[in-house]
Design a protein around this motif. Structure first.
Motif, mmCIF file in Angstrom:
data_model
loop_
_atom_site.group_PDB
_atom_site.id
_atom_site.type_symbol
_atom_site.label_atom_id
_atom_site.label_comp_id
_atom_site.label_asym_id
_atom_site.label_seq_id
_atom_site.Cartn_x
_atom_site.Cartn_y
_atom_site.Cartn_z
ATOM 1 N N ASP A 129 7.381 8.969 7.862
ATOM 2 C CA ASP A 129 5.983 8.862 7.471
ATOM 3 C C ASP A 129 5.289 7.897 8.415
ATOM 4 O OD1 ASP A 129 3.549 8.187 6.211
ATOM 5 O OD2 ASP A 129 4.367 8.730 4.264
ATOM 6 N N ALA A 131 2.557 6.416 8.124
ATOM 7 C CA ALA A 131 2.008 5.256 7.408
ATOM 8 C C ALA A 131 3.086 4.200 7.196
ATOM 9 C CB ALA A 131 1.426 5.692 6.068
ATOM 10 N N ASP A 132 4.331 4.634 6.911
ATOM 11 C CA ASP A 132 5.432 3.695 6.753
ATOM 12 C C ASP A 132 5.743 3.006 8.078
ATOM 13 O OD1 ASP A 132 5.797 4.253 4.034
ATOM 14 O OD2 ASP A 132 7.093 5.958 4.481
ATOM 15 N N GLU A 134 3.638 2.471 10.516
ATOM 16 C CA GLU A 134 2.563 1.519 10.798
ATOM 17 C C GLU A 134 2.680 0.280 9.925
ATOM 18 O OE1 GLU A 134 0.454 1.523 13.318
ATOM 19 O OE2 GLU A 134 1.624 3.275 13.921
ATOM 20 N N ARG A 135 3.171 0.451 8.682
ATOM 21 C CA ARG A 135 3.395 -0.713 7.821
ATOM 22 C C ARG A 135 4.428 -1.645 8.442
ATOM 23 N NH1 ARG A 135 6.957 -1.018 2.300
ATOM 24 N NH2 ARG A 135 6.389 -3.154 1.706
#
Length: 262
Positions: A129, A131-132, A134-135
């Motif tokens: 993912d 988003a993961d 980027e986290r």
């Protein structure tokens, strides 16, 4: 050094009384051959908590985490996640239940790049993912800078960040951390613990094994003390941090009873 206190089966005051248990270990007995490493360990971790597990070398701290994450099968006792028994389920399958494990010694894939290590953390997903990813890069900007670098060439602190980031890629609700400060310079240790606090504030529950008792108890809500495979003490972290027996055993202070006269 021994902490000579009355044994507590694992119940402690604090957040766990008010919130439902995310993880429960009930009377765990774990053996290495004929050697009993855990002798009836019971503890609980409530959703949203940080719980520290303290003890001397050989006390059973790493064994407790391995039993919780499915790396070791208990001979008896129960591991429950949200009330459901998960003991007997293999560690690679427990990942889908929301458990991430950062092992002692970091154990990154040394010949793979930083980015490929992180992608391996998301193996249970069809694809990583973004988003993961980027986290993780937001929590550890140095990993973003070194995403194409071979992981074996990173510093010890960077490898520890990578190991934590890799575990986060599996979207864990509960993150088990085994000695995240081991072998790291004090400045890097402070960085790691600041990031762990942020990870917890973002909603991930933490169960932390740590020799640096002061750092661990300053981060934690509650703590347990293990001695030769048994829980001998449990309380709120602030209480343990101020307890003279804990301070003598794990913070290098001299207990009043041991202080020289005069």
């Amino acid at each position: 050094m021994s902490v000579d206190v009355d044994k507590d089966p694992g119940g402690a005051p604090g957040a766990a009384d008010a919130a439902p248990a995310l993880l429960e270990l009930r009377d765990l007995h774990v053996f290495y051959g004929a050697i009993e490493a855990l002798k009836g360990v019971s503890l609980s971790v409530a959703e949203g908590e940080v719980v520290a597990l303290l003890g001397a070398n050989g006390a059973g701290k790493s064994t407790t985490l391995k039993a919780a994450s499915g790396m070791l099968a208990p001979r008896s006792g129960e591991v429950r996640l949200r009330g459901e028994r998960v003991d007997g389920i293999k560690s690679h399958e427990l990942v889908r239940f929301g458990i991430g494990h950062v092992p002692e010694g970091r154990r990154v894939f040394a010949r793979m790049t930083v980015l490929d290590n992180l992608k391996m953390g998301a193996y249970r997903l069809k694809r990583p993912d973004e988003a993961d990813l980027e986290r993780v890069f937001s929590l550890f900007p140095v990993l973003a800078q070194r995403r194409k670098q071979v992981s074996g060439t990173l510093s010890g602190g960077e490898q520890q960040m990578l190991a934590i980031g890799r575990a986060l890629m599996g979207k864990p609700e509960l993150l088990l951390l085994d000695e995240p400060s081991m072998g790291l310079a004090p400045l890097i240790v402070r960085q790691i613990f600041e990031i762990l606090r942020e990870i917890n504030e973002q909603g991930t529950t933490l169960l932390l094994v740590e020799q640096n008792a002061s750092q661990a108890l300053q981060l934690a809500d509650r703590g347990y003390v293990l001695e030769t495979g048994e829980v001998v003490m449990s309380d709120e972290a602030s209480v343990l941090l101020s307890d003279p027996r804990v301070r003598a055993a794990y913070l290098g202070e001299v207990a009043e009873d041991d202080a020289p006269a005069g």
